[in-house]
Design a protein around this motif. Structure first.
Motif, PDB file in Angstrom:
ATOM      1  N   GLU A   1       0.387  -1.157   0.124  1.00 59.25           N
ATOM      2  CA  GLU A   1      -0.408   0.048  -0.027  1.00 59.25           C
ATOM      3  C   GLU A   1       0.947   1.257   0.253  1.00 59.25           C
ATOM      4  O   GLU A   1       1.685   1.032   0.093  1.00 59.25           O
ATOM      5  N   SER A   2      -0.383   2.615  -0.369  1.00 59.95           N
ATOM      6  CA  SER A   2       0.196   3.597  -0.420  1.00 59.95           C
ATOM      7  C   SER A   2       0.071   4.236  -0.702  1.00 59.95           C
ATOM      8  O   SER A   2      -1.070   4.565  -0.435  1.00 59.95           O
ATOM      9  N   GLY A   3       0.155   6.048  -0.099  1.00 61.70           N
ATOM     10  CA  GLY A   3      -0.478   6.768  -0.097  1.00 61.70           C
ATOM     11  C   GLY A   3      -1.054   7.205   1.026  1.00 61.70           C
ATOM     12  O   GLY A   3      -1.963   8.423   1.376  1.00 61.70           O
ATOM     13  N   GLY A   4      -1.223   6.729   1.962  1.00 63.83           N
ATOM     14  CA  GLY A   4      -1.808   7.557   3.360  1.00 63.83           C
ATOM     15  C   GLY A   4      -0.928   8.485   3.478  1.00 63.83           C
ATOM     16  O   GLY A   4       0.109   9.120   2.727  1.00 63.83           O
ATOM     17  N   GLY A   5      -1.194   9.375   4.993  1.00 70.90           N
ATOM     18  CA  GLY A   5      -1.317  10.687   5.146  1.00 70.90           C
ATOM     19  C   GLY A   5      -1.764  11.613   5.912  1.00 70.90           C
ATOM     20  O   GLY A   5      -2.519  10.993   6.418  1.00 70.90           O
ATOM     21  N   LEU A   6      -1.421  13.145   6.654  1.00 75.54           N
ATOM     22  CA  LEU A   6      -2.241  13.632   7.242  1.00 75.54           C
ATOM     23  C   LEU A   6      -2.615  14.374   6.342  1.00 75.54           C
ATOM     24  O   LEU A   6      -2.256  15.083   5.432  1.00 75.54           O
ATOM     25  N   VAL A   7      -4.262  14.267   6.174  1.00 79.67           N
ATOM     26  CA  VAL A   7      -4.693  15.258   5.932  1.00 79.67           C
ATOM     27  C   VAL A   7      -6.032  15.998   7.082  1.00 79.67           C
ATOM     28  O   VAL A   7      -6.891  15.669   7.327  1.00 79.67           O
ATOM     29  N   GLN A   8      -6.489  17.884   6.431  1.00 81.56           N
ATOM     30  CA  GLN A   8      -7.449  18.002   7.132  1.00 81.56           C
ATOM     31  C   GLN A   8      -8.524  17.492   6.498  1.00 81.56           C
ATOM     32  O   GLN A   8      -9.311  17.085   5.639  1.00 81.56           O
ATOM     33  N   ALA A   9     -10.162  17.681   7.995  1.00 81.57           N
ATOM     34  CA  ALA A   9     -10.713  17.044   7.419  1.00 81.57           C
ATOM     35  C   ALA A   9     -11.816  17.904   5.893  1.00 81.57           C
ATOM     36  O   ALA A   9     -11.755  19.287   5.964  1.00 81.57           O
ATOM     37  N   GLY A  10     -12.482  17.187   5.352  1.00 83.40           N
ATOM     38  CA  GLY A  10     -12.668  17.000   4.648  1.00 83.40           C
ATOM     39  C   GLY A  10     -12.073  17.717   3.088  1.00 83.40           C
ATOM     40  O   GLY A  10     -12.324  17.308   2.050  1.00 83.40           O
ATOM     41  N   GLY A  11     -10.906  16.876   3.153  1.00 85.35           N
ATOM     42  CA  GLY A  11     -10.074  16.593   2.183  1.00 85.35           C
ATOM     43  C   GLY A  11     -10.339  15.849   1.811  1.00 85.35           C
ATOM     44  O   GLY A  11     -10.714  14.627   1.914  1.00 85.35           O
ATOM     45  N   SER A  12      -8.918  15.146   0.584  1.00 83.45           N
ATOM     46  CA  SER A  12      -8.844  14.251   0.101  1.00 83.45           C
ATOM     47  C   SER A  12      -7.484  13.604  -0.123  1.00 83.45           C
ATOM     48  O   SER A  12      -6.239  13.882   0.412  1.00 83.45           O
ATOM     49  N   LEU A  13      -7.700  11.612  -0.125  1.00 82.39           N
ATOM     50  CA  LEU A  13      -6.786  11.295  -0.084  1.00 82.39           C
ATOM     51  C   LEU A  13      -6.509  10.015  -1.213  1.00 82.39           C
ATOM     52  O   LEU A  13      -7.567   9.470  -1.307  1.00 82.39           O
ATOM     53  N   ARG A  14      -6.120   9.524  -1.679  1.00 81.72           N
ATOM     54  CA  ARG A  14      -5.713   8.501  -2.844  1.00 81.72           C
ATOM     55  C   ARG A  14      -4.651   7.507  -2.355  1.00 81.72           C
ATOM     56  O   ARG A  14      -3.599   7.909  -2.381  1.00 81.72           O
ATOM     57  N   LEU A  15      -5.354   6.003  -1.884  1.00 82.12           N
ATOM     58  CA  LEU A  15      -4.184   4.900  -1.505  1.00 82.12           C
ATOM     59  C   LEU A  15      -4.681   4.387  -2.987  1.00 82.12           C
ATOM     60  O   LEU A  15      -4.801   3.632  -3.254  1.00 82.12           O
ATOM     61  N   SER A  16      -3.401   3.264  -2.525  1.00 85.13           N
ATOM     62  CA  SER A  16      -2.594   2.599  -3.635  1.00 85.13           C
ATOM     63  C   SER A  16      -2.359   1.275  -2.995  1.00 85.13           C
ATOM     64  O   SER A  16      -1.198   1.109  -2.327  1.00 85.13           O
ATOM     65  N   CYS A  17      -2.737  -0.071  -4.031  1.00 87.06           N
ATOM     66  CA  CYS A  17      -1.944  -1.013  -3.619  1.00 87.06           C
ATOM     67  C   CYS A  17      -1.750  -2.129  -4.664  1.00 87.06           C
ATOM     68  O   CYS A  17      -2.198  -2.326  -5.499  1.00 87.06           O
ATOM     69  N   ALA A  18      -0.431  -2.079  -4.756  1.00 86.64           N
ATOM     70  CA  ALA A  18       0.052  -2.521  -6.381  1.00 86.64           C
ATOM     71  C   ALA A  18       0.264  -4.335  -5.907  1.00 86.64           C
ATOM     72  O   ALA A  18       0.328  -4.605  -4.764  1.00 86.64           O
ATOM     73  N   ALA A  19      -0.128  -5.066  -6.158  1.00 81.73           N
ATOM     74  CA  ALA A  19       0.015  -6.289  -6.262  1.00 81.73           C
ATOM     75  C   ALA A  19       0.991  -7.007  -7.268  1.00 81.73           C
ATOM     76  O   ALA A  19       1.463  -6.769  -7.922  1.00 81.73           O
ATOM     77  N   SER A  20       1.914  -7.764  -6.795  1.00 80.15           N
ATOM     78  CA  SER A  20       2.859  -9.078  -6.880  1.00 80.15           C
ATOM     79  C   SER A  20       3.045 -10.360  -7.164  1.00 80.15           C
ATOM     80  O   SER A  20       1.907 -10.850  -6.154  1.00 80.15           O
ATOM     81  N   GLY A  21       3.079 -10.875  -7.428  1.00 73.78           N
ATOM     82  CA  GLY A  21       3.311 -12.237  -7.363  1.00 73.78           C
ATOM     83  C   GLY A  21       1.736 -12.888  -8.216  1.00 73.78           C
ATOM     84  O   GLY A  21       2.103 -13.174  -9.922  1.00 73.78           O
ATOM     85  N   ARG A  22       1.214 -14.033  -7.521  1.00 80.44           N
ATOM     86  CA  ARG A  22      -0.067 -14.495  -8.400  1.00 80.44           C
ATOM     87  C   ARG A  22      -0.965 -14.263  -8.362  1.00 80.44           C
ATOM     88  O   ARG A  22      -1.988 -14.418  -8.332  1.00 80.44           O
ATOM     89  N   THR A  23      -0.758 -12.963  -9.238  1.00 76.72           N
ATOM     90  CA  THR A  23      -2.117 -12.191  -9.606  1.00 76.72           C
ATOM     91  C   THR A  23      -2.750 -12.888 -10.197  1.00 76.72           C
ATOM     92  O   THR A  23      -4.323 -12.506 -10.119  1.00 76.72           O
ATOM     93  N   PHE A  24      -3.017 -13.546 -10.910  1.00 74.40           N
ATOM     94  CA  PHE A  24      -3.899 -14.099 -12.337  1.00 74.40           C
ATOM     95  C   PHE A  24      -4.960 -14.888 -11.302  1.00 74.40           C
ATOM     96  O   PHE A  24      -6.082 -14.910 -12.133  1.00 74.40           O
ATOM     97  N   SER A  25      -4.581 -15.517 -10.216  1.00 70.22           N
ATOM     98  CA  SER A  25      -5.480 -16.317  -9.216  1.00 70.22           C
ATOM     99  C   SER A  25      -6.335 -15.055  -8.029  1.00 70.22           C
ATOM    100  O   SER A  25      -7.787 -15.370  -8.279  1.00 70.22           O
TER     101      SER A  25
END
Length: 122
Positions: A6-30
């Motif tokens: 995962e990535s993209g976390g952080g500190l934000v003020q109320a009302g704000g926005s964030l986008r988290l990402s999750c990169a998968a690797s390995g046997r992702t076809f399953s």
């Protein structure tokens, strides 16, 4: 095995926005489904959103409906969680999860990331 980062976390003020990402690797076809969960201090891990990898079908917790959007990029093996109108009660460690058999709203997924902290200040 599937590895999730995962990535993209952080500190934000109320009302704000964030986008988290999750990169998968390995046997992702399953992978059948991927989800986001969160856990605040002293609380149980709770469901946030999930997406069916091939069909794109999504489900959300009532507490985030209309504010959060889960999506995926098949080519990049990455799932995203776009969060808008953040509230202090959204503060938690957010975890990405993947499963090769089911799509559920309980933390019964086969694979988990290490988590990323999201802090919303009032």
């Amino acid at each position: 095995q599937v590895q999730l980062v995962e990535s993209g976390g952080g500190l934000v003020q109320a009302g704000g926005s964030l986008r988290l990402s999750c990169a998968a690797s390995g046997r992702t076809f399953s992978t059948i489904a991927m989800g986001w969960f969160r856990q605040a201090p002293g609380k149980e891990r709770e469901f946030v959103a999930a997406i069916r990898w091939s069909l794109g079908f999504t489900i959300y917790a009532d507490s985030v409906k209309g504010r959060f959007t889960i999506s995926r990029d098949n080519a990049k093996n990455t799932v995203y969680l776009q969060m808008h109108s953040l509230k202090p009660e959204d503060t938690a460690v957010y975890y990405c999860a993947a499963d090769g058999r089911k799509m559920v709203t309980t933390p019964q997924y086969d694979y988990w990331g290490q988590g990323t902290q999201v802090t919303v200040s009032s």
